[in-house]
Design a protein around this motif. Structure first.
Motif, PDB file in Angstrom:
ATOM      1  N   THR A 118       0.854  -1.196   0.000  1.00  0.00           N
ATOM      2  CA  THR A 118       0.000   0.000   0.000  1.00  0.00           C
ATOM      3  C   THR A 118       0.890   1.247   0.000  1.00  0.00           C
ATOM      4  N   GLY A 119       0.384   2.299  -0.629  1.00  0.00           N
ATOM      5  CA  GLY A 119       1.158   3.540  -0.697  1.00  0.00           C
ATOM      6  C   GLY A 119       2.440   3.393  -1.506  1.00  0.00           C
ATOM      7  N   ALA A 120       2.444   2.477  -2.471  1.00  0.00           N
ATOM      8  CA  ALA A 120       3.694   2.183  -3.206  1.00  0.00           C
ATOM      9  C   ALA A 120       3.913   3.079  -4.415  1.00  0.00           C
ATOM     10  N   SER A 167       4.776   6.136  -4.102  1.00  0.00           N
ATOM     11  CA  SER A 167       5.771   7.141  -3.687  1.00  0.00           C
ATOM     12  C   SER A 167       6.667   6.601  -2.573  1.00  0.00           C
ATOM     13  N   GLY A 168       7.752   7.334  -2.358  1.00  0.00           N
ATOM     14  CA  GLY A 168       8.555   7.195  -1.141  1.00  0.00           C
ATOM     15  C   GLY A 168       9.012   5.787  -0.813  1.00  0.00           C
ATOM     16  N   ASN A 169       8.848   5.425   0.443  1.00  0.00           N
ATOM     17  CA  ASN A 169       9.322   4.127   0.929  1.00  0.00           C
ATOM     18  C   ASN A 169       8.659   2.966   0.190  1.00  0.00           C
ATOM     19  N   ALA A 213      -0.857  -0.572  -4.424  1.00  0.00           N
ATOM     20  CA  ALA A 213      -2.197  -0.215  -3.939  1.00  0.00           C
ATOM     21  C   ALA A 213      -2.129   1.177  -3.328  1.00  0.00           C
ATOM     22  N   ASP A 214      -2.600   2.154  -4.086  1.00  0.00           N
ATOM     23  CA  ASP A 214      -2.424   3.554  -3.651  1.00  0.00           C
ATOM     24  C   ASP A 214      -3.631   4.360  -4.114  1.00  0.00           C
ATOM     25  N   ILE A 215      -3.807   5.558  -3.540  1.00  0.00           N
ATOM     26  CA  ILE A 215      -4.949   6.370  -3.963  1.00  0.00           C
ATOM     27  C   ILE A 215      -4.724   6.975  -5.351  1.00  0.00           C
ATOM     28  N   ARG A 216      -3.481   7.114  -5.777  1.00  0.00           N
ATOM     29  CA  ARG A 216      -3.217   7.579  -7.145  1.00  0.00           C
ATOM     30  C   ARG A 216      -1.873   7.015  -7.593  1.00  0.00           C
ATOM     31  N   ASP A 217      -1.646   6.989  -8.907  1.00  0.00           N
ATOM     32  CA  ASP A 217      -0.428   6.312  -9.367  1.00  0.00           C
ATOM     33  C   ASP A 217       0.736   7.270  -9.597  1.00  0.00           C
ATOM     34  N   ASP A 250      -7.866   3.166  -1.426  1.00  0.00           N
ATOM     35  CA  ASP A 250      -7.791   4.019  -0.246  1.00  0.00           C
ATOM     36  C   ASP A 250      -7.856   3.063   0.953  1.00  0.00           C
ATOM     37  N   VAL A 251      -6.771   3.002   1.706  1.00  0.00           N
ATOM     38  CA  VAL A 251      -6.694   1.986   2.769  1.00  0.00           C
ATOM     39  C   VAL A 251      -7.723   2.188   3.881  1.00  0.00           C
ATOM     40  N   THR A 252      -8.404   3.331   3.866  1.00  0.00           N
ATOM     41  CA  THR A 252      -9.447   3.535   4.876  1.00  0.00           C
ATOM     42  C   THR A 252     -10.736   2.793   4.493  1.00  0.00           C
ATOM     43  N   SER A 274       5.584   1.060  11.080  1.00  0.00           N
ATOM     44  CA  SER A 274       5.444   1.916  12.250  1.00  0.00           C
ATOM     45  C   SER A 274       6.446   3.047  12.071  1.00  0.00           C
ATOM     46  N   SER A 275       7.149   3.432  13.133  1.00  0.00           N
ATOM     47  CA  SER A 275       8.066   4.575  13.082  1.00  0.00           C
ATOM     48  C   SER A 275       8.828   4.600  14.404  1.00  0.00           C
ATOM     49  N   VAL A 276       9.909   5.363  14.457  1.00  0.00           N
ATOM     50  CA  VAL A 276      10.500   5.600  15.782  1.00  0.00           C
ATOM     51  C   VAL A 276       9.494   6.342  16.655  1.00  0.00           C
ATOM     52  N   THR A 292      -0.766  12.702  17.761  1.00  0.00           N
ATOM     53  CA  THR A 292      -1.663  11.780  17.052  1.00  0.00           C
ATOM     54  C   THR A 292      -0.851  10.743  16.277  1.00  0.00           C
ATOM     55  N   TYR A 293       0.200  11.207  15.620  1.00  0.00           N
ATOM     56  CA  TYR A 293       1.046  10.281  14.843  1.00  0.00           C
ATOM     57  C   TYR A 293       1.679   9.238  15.762  1.00  0.00           C
ATOM     58  N   CYS A 294       2.204   9.679  16.909  1.00  0.00           N
ATOM     59  CA  CYS A 294       2.793   8.725  17.868  1.00  0.00           C
ATOM     60  C   CYS A 294       1.744   7.717  18.332  1.00  0.00           C
ATOM     61  N   SER A 325      -0.811   6.698  16.694  1.00  0.00           N
ATOM     62  CA  SER A 325      -1.094   5.750  15.605  1.00  0.00           C
ATOM     63  C   SER A 325       0.042   4.747  15.436  1.00  0.00           C
ATOM     64  N   LYS A 326       1.270   5.209  15.519  1.00  0.00           N
ATOM     65  CA  LYS A 326       2.394   4.297  15.249  1.00  0.00           C
ATOM     66  C   LYS A 326       2.650   3.358  16.433  1.00  0.00           C
ATOM     67  N   GLY A 327       2.307   3.815  17.638  1.00  0.00           N
ATOM     68  CA  GLY A 327       2.354   2.911  18.785  1.00  0.00           C
ATOM     69  C   GLY A 327       1.315   1.810  18.624  1.00  0.00           C
ATOM     70  N   GLY A 356      13.509   5.838  11.074  1.00  0.00           N
ATOM     71  CA  GLY A 356      13.778   7.147  11.670  1.00  0.00           C
ATOM     72  C   GLY A 356      13.395   8.209  10.653  1.00  0.00           C
ATOM     73  N   LEU A 357      14.291   9.145  10.401  1.00  0.00           N
ATOM     74  CA  LEU A 357      13.974  10.202   9.426  1.00  0.00           C
ATOM     75  C   LEU A 357      14.464   9.796   8.041  1.00  0.00           C
ATOM     76  N   ILE A 358      13.507   9.543   7.170  1.00  0.00           N
ATOM     77  CA  ILE A 358      13.794   9.056   5.821  1.00  0.00           C
ATOM     78  C   ILE A 358      13.463  10.182   4.831  1.00  0.00           C
ATOM     79  N   THR A 381      11.846  11.518   2.196  1.00  0.00           N
ATOM     80  CA  THR A 381      10.717  11.386   1.257  1.00  0.00           C
ATOM     81  C   THR A 381       9.923  12.694   1.348  1.00  0.00           C
ATOM     82  N   ALA A 382       8.870  12.787   0.525  1.00  0.00           N
ATOM     83  CA  ALA A 382       8.035  13.994   0.559  1.00  0.00           C
ATOM     84  C   ALA A 382       7.434  14.217   1.946  1.00  0.00           C
ATOM     85  N   MET A 383       7.312  13.134   2.702  1.00  0.00           N
ATOM     86  CA  MET A 383       6.757  13.256   4.054  1.00  0.00           C
ATOM     87  C   MET A 383       7.618  14.153   4.947  1.00  0.00           C
TER      88      MET A 383
HETATM   89  P1  NAP Z   1       5.016   9.366   1.232  1.00  0.00           P
HETATM   90  O1  NAP Z   1       6.227   9.655   0.424  1.00  0.00           O
HETATM   91  O2  NAP Z   1       4.052  10.440   1.547  1.00  0.00           O
HETATM   92  O3  NAP Z   1       4.245   8.156   0.513  1.00  0.00           O
HETATM   93  C1  NAP Z   1       3.056   7.690   1.052  1.00  0.00           C
HETATM   94  C2  NAP Z   1       2.189   7.138  -0.045  1.00  0.00           C
HETATM   95  O4  NAP Z   1       0.969   6.674   0.564  1.00  0.00           O
HETATM   96  C3  NAP Z   1       1.778   8.191  -1.083  1.00  0.00           C
HETATM   97  O5  NAP Z   1       1.829   7.651  -2.382  1.00  0.00           O
HETATM   98  C4  NAP Z   1       0.384   8.545  -0.655  1.00  0.00           C
HETATM   99  O6  NAP Z   1      -0.439   9.022  -1.708  1.00  0.00           O
HETATM  100  C5  NAP Z   1      -0.123   7.207  -0.185  1.00  0.00           C
HETATM  101  N1  NAP Z   1      -1.336   7.329   0.630  1.00  0.00           N
HETATM  102  C6  NAP Z   1      -1.693   8.333   1.480  1.00  0.00           C
HETATM  103  N2  NAP Z   1      -2.907   8.105   1.984  1.00  0.00           N
HETATM  104  C7  NAP Z   1      -3.312   6.913   1.476  1.00  0.00           C
HETATM  105  C8  NAP Z   1      -4.484   6.142   1.612  1.00  0.00           C
HETATM  106  N3  NAP Z   1      -5.507   6.554   2.387  1.00  0.00           N
HETATM  107  N4  NAP Z   1      -4.586   4.972   0.932  1.00  0.00           N
HETATM  108  C9  NAP Z   1      -3.585   4.558   0.126  1.00  0.00           C
HETATM  109  N5  NAP Z   1      -2.458   5.251  -0.059  1.00  0.00           N
HETATM  110  C10 NAP Z   1      -2.325   6.420   0.603  1.00  0.00           C
HETATM  111  O7  NAP Z   1       5.426   8.738   2.654  1.00  0.00           O
HETATM  112  P2  NAP Z   1       6.660   7.809   3.077  1.00  0.00           P
HETATM  113  O8  NAP Z   1       7.663   8.660   3.724  1.00  0.00           O
HETATM  114  O9  NAP Z   1       7.032   6.923   1.959  1.00  0.00           O
HETATM  115  O10 NAP Z   1       5.957   6.958   4.228  1.00  0.00           O
HETATM  116  C11 NAP Z   1       5.540   5.610   4.043  1.00  0.00           C
HETATM  117  C12 NAP Z   1       5.325   4.984   5.421  1.00  0.00           C
HETATM  118  O11 NAP Z   1       6.536   5.060   6.167  1.00  0.00           O
HETATM  119  C13 NAP Z   1       4.262   5.683   6.264  1.00  0.00           C
HETATM  120  O12 NAP Z   1       3.501   4.734   6.967  1.00  0.00           O
HETATM  121  C14 NAP Z   1       5.076   6.521   7.218  1.00  0.00           C
HETATM  122  O13 NAP Z   1       4.384   6.825   8.401  1.00  0.00           O
HETATM  123  C15 NAP Z   1       6.268   5.617   7.445  1.00  0.00           C
HETATM  124  N6  NAP Z   1       7.423   6.352   7.959  1.00  0.00           N
HETATM  125  C16 NAP Z   1       8.041   7.294   7.197  1.00  0.00           C
HETATM  126  C17 NAP Z   1       9.126   7.984   7.718  1.00  0.00           C
HETATM  127  C18 NAP Z   1       9.854   9.036   6.946  1.00  0.00           C
HETATM  128  O14 NAP Z   1      10.755   9.680   7.546  1.00  0.00           O
HETATM  129  N7  NAP Z   1       9.548   9.275   5.683  1.00  0.00           N
HETATM  130  C19 NAP Z   1       9.553   7.712   9.021  1.00  0.00           C
HETATM  131  C20 NAP Z   1       8.892   6.744   9.764  1.00  0.00           C
HETATM  132  C21 NAP Z   1       7.822   6.058   9.220  1.00  0.00           C
HETATM  133  P3  NAP Z   1      -0.481  10.633  -2.073  1.00  0.00           P
HETATM  134  O15 NAP Z   1       0.645  10.836  -3.003  1.00  0.00           O
HETATM  135  O16 NAP Z   1      -1.779  10.860  -2.731  1.00  0.00           O
HETATM  136  O17 NAP Z   1      -0.341  11.356  -0.778  1.00  0.00           O
END
Ligand code: NAP
Length: 258
Positions: A14-16, A18-20, A38-42, A69-71, A146-148, A159-161, A163-165, A191-193, A195-197
């Protein structure tokens, strides 16, 4: 030459787009797995070719995109169903998640629900649906992001903590529930990766405050999506066949140093 680590397997991530998650898709495909994105957009948040097109360009693996949408539980069922085209799901990565900064005292009910729905409910039902299918097929691997922030508290991200706990504990509970059926369930705590996040949603990397923060990370660099993908590859593969109900921290030493 040794066998690819995921030869003949199929992974739903899921969420593949972008990013991780995108990096995991590419890494798993290099090791022989077919991929369901599996993502909300490609469109990748970072730009470039959509993941499901990149995978067959770069590797011998196949890939499909499912708008998910994973919700919505039914979207997750569609994503797991899509893996049947490639022989059925072997690996589920519950990776989709959102992160934001907030003033704890001002978090609204809607904001709380939105974040918990994506980060917790999406992971819970992703594990439930994939786990049931894997158990029926003789086993598999579930990996939850999860996350640190799921290990210790941070005042600007309550809220994020929360959720990840929850993701950490649901991982242990699901491992206990599905372990007897051959399904392993583990969590990754990045930890801190970069990505756009962390560059856009909550800008840390690339800021002055971030530069200072970096001095507290023993490895003295930001994590990259490939660092998370390599950890996920280990957990997805038979190299981790006796690793179950575990938390794998990928943070350059940040959470165990002062
Ligand atoms: P990201 O670059 O924002 O990528 C997240 C992806 O998930 C995006 O493609 C996003 O779509 C998609 N998404 C968002 N809401 C969704 C939904 N309801 N259903 C399906 N897909 C959805 O984030 P990331 O940094 O790769 O993070 C991936 C995971 O790693 C997350 O669980 C995050 O909490 C965890 N994490 C990240 C970090 C970090 O430092 N980056 C650290 C700890 C944990 P849109 O493009 O439309 O938003």
């Amino acid at each position: 030459m040794s066998e690819p680590l995921l030869d003949g397997k199929t992974a739903v991530i899921t969420g593949a787009s972008s990013g991780n998650g995108r990096s995991m898709a590419r890494t798993f495909a290099e090791e022989g797995a077919d991929i369901v994105v599996a993502d909300i957009r490609d469109e990748p948040r970072e730009g470039g070719t959509p993941t499901h097109e990149l995978v067959p360009d770069e590797t011998d693996a196949d890939a499909a995109f499912v708008e998910c949408d994973v919700t919505n539980r039914s979207d997750l069922v569609d994503a797991v169903d899509a893996a049947e085209e490639f022989g059925g799901i072997d690996v589920m990565v519950n990776n989709a998640g959102i992160f934001r900064s907030e003033d704890f005292t001002e978090v609204s009910e809607d904001e709380f629900d939105q974040l918990m729905d994506i980060n917790v409910k999406g992971t819970f039902f992703g594990a439930q649906i994939a786990g049931e299918r894997m158990a029926a097929n003789g086993g598999g691997s579930i990996i939850n992001l999860s996350s640190v922030a799921g290990l210790s508290g941070s005042p600007d991200h309550v809220t994020y903590c929360t959720s990840k706990g929850a993701v950490r504990l649901l991982t242990y509970a699901v491992a206990a529930a599905l372990g007897p059926d051959g399904v392993r369930t583990n969590a990754i705590h990045p930890g801190l990766i970069e990505t756009a996040m962390t560059t856009e949603d909550v800008p840390i990397i690339g800021t002055d405050a971030g530069d200072q923060y970096l001095q507290g990370i023993p490895s003295r660099r930001w994590g990259q999506p490939d660092d998370v993908a390599d950890a996920a590859l280990f957990l997805a593969s038979d190299l981790a066949s006796y690793v179950n109900g575990e938390s794998l921290v990928v943070d350059g030493g940040m959470s165990n140093s002062q």
